[in-house]
Design a protein around this motif. Sequence first.
Motif, mmCIF file in Angstrom:
data_model
loop_
_atom_site.group_PDB
_atom_site.id
_atom_site.type_symbol
_atom_site.label_atom_id
_atom_site.label_comp_id
_atom_site.label_asym_id
_atom_site.label_seq_id
_atom_site.Cartn_x
_atom_site.Cartn_y
_atom_site.Cartn_z
ATOM 1 N N GLU A 33 9.062 16.734 4.931
ATOM 2 C CA GLU A 33 9.905 16.530 3.748
ATOM 3 C C GLU A 33 9.384 15.431 2.822
ATOM 4 O O GLU A 33 9.474 15.550 1.611
ATOM 5 N N ALA A 34 8.879 14.341 3.401
ATOM 6 C CA ALA A 34 8.438 13.211 2.577
ATOM 7 C C ALA A 34 7.497 12.341 3.377
ATOM 8 O O ALA A 34 7.476 12.395 4.616
ATOM 9 N N VAL A 35 6.711 11.540 2.681
ATOM 10 C CA VAL A 35 5.869 10.522 3.313
ATOM 11 C C VAL A 35 6.026 9.228 2.533
ATOM 12 O O VAL A 35 6.279 9.251 1.325
ATOM 13 N N ARG A 36 5.899 8.118 3.227
ATOM 14 C CA ARG A 36 5.946 6.798 2.593
ATOM 15 C C ARG A 36 4.813 5.971 3.171
ATOM 16 O O ARG A 36 4.742 5.768 4.383
ATOM 17 N N LEU A 37 3.947 5.493 2.308
ATOM 18 C CA LEU A 37 2.832 4.649 2.715
ATOM 19 C C LEU A 37 3.291 3.198 2.672
ATOM 20 O O LEU A 37 3.898 2.769 1.687
ATOM 21 N N SER A 38 3.013 2.453 3.728
ATOM 22 C CA SER A 38 3.407 1.046 3.758
ATOM 23 C C SER A 38 2.641 0.290 2.670
ATOM 24 O O SER A 38 1.574 0.736 2.235
ATOM 25 N N PRO A 39 3.148 -0.857 2.226
ATOM 26 C CA PRO A 39 2.477 -1.615 1.162
ATOM 27 C C PRO A 39 1.021 -1.973 1.481
ATOM 28 O O PRO A 39 0.174 -2.001 0.591
ATOM 29 N N ASP A 40 0.725 -2.220 2.758
ATOM 30 C CA ASP A 40 -0.651 -2.559 3.116
ATOM 31 C C ASP A 40 -1.504 -1.325 3.421
ATOM 32 O O ASP A 40 -2.698 -1.437 3.682
ATOM 33 N N GLY A 41 -0.893 -0.136 3.409
ATOM 34 C CA GLY A 41 -1.632 1.104 3.627
ATOM 35 C C GLY A 41 -1.987 1.394 5.068
ATOM 36 O O GLY A 41 -2.733 2.324 5.351
#
Length: 95
Positions: free
Chosen positions: A34-42
């Motif tokens: 459904e979705a992905v979220r990359l952390s701020p540091d990748g």
Amino acid sequence: MSYGKAHLEERLLRALAEAVGELEDPRLFLLTVEAVRLSPDGRVLSVYVEAFQEEERALEALRHAQRRLLTAVARRVRLRHLPRLEFLPWRASPA
């Protein structure tokens, strides 16, 4: 969120959805990325999935196939460093 990060997340979402679709695991029947979220540091890619049957078994199957999925994503999306995949149920997604 910057355009660059949003664009990268969209590419990662498509690549993961295709890679999951290629897995031949019956536990992943009727599973949708459904979705992905990359952390701020990748370093971490949170992958939100919805399974219509036996969600815990589907998440277990995805964790088991993590290396294969990362390899498939690396073939489709150029990244300097591959993030660690973290599979979460869709109902736990941030608003």
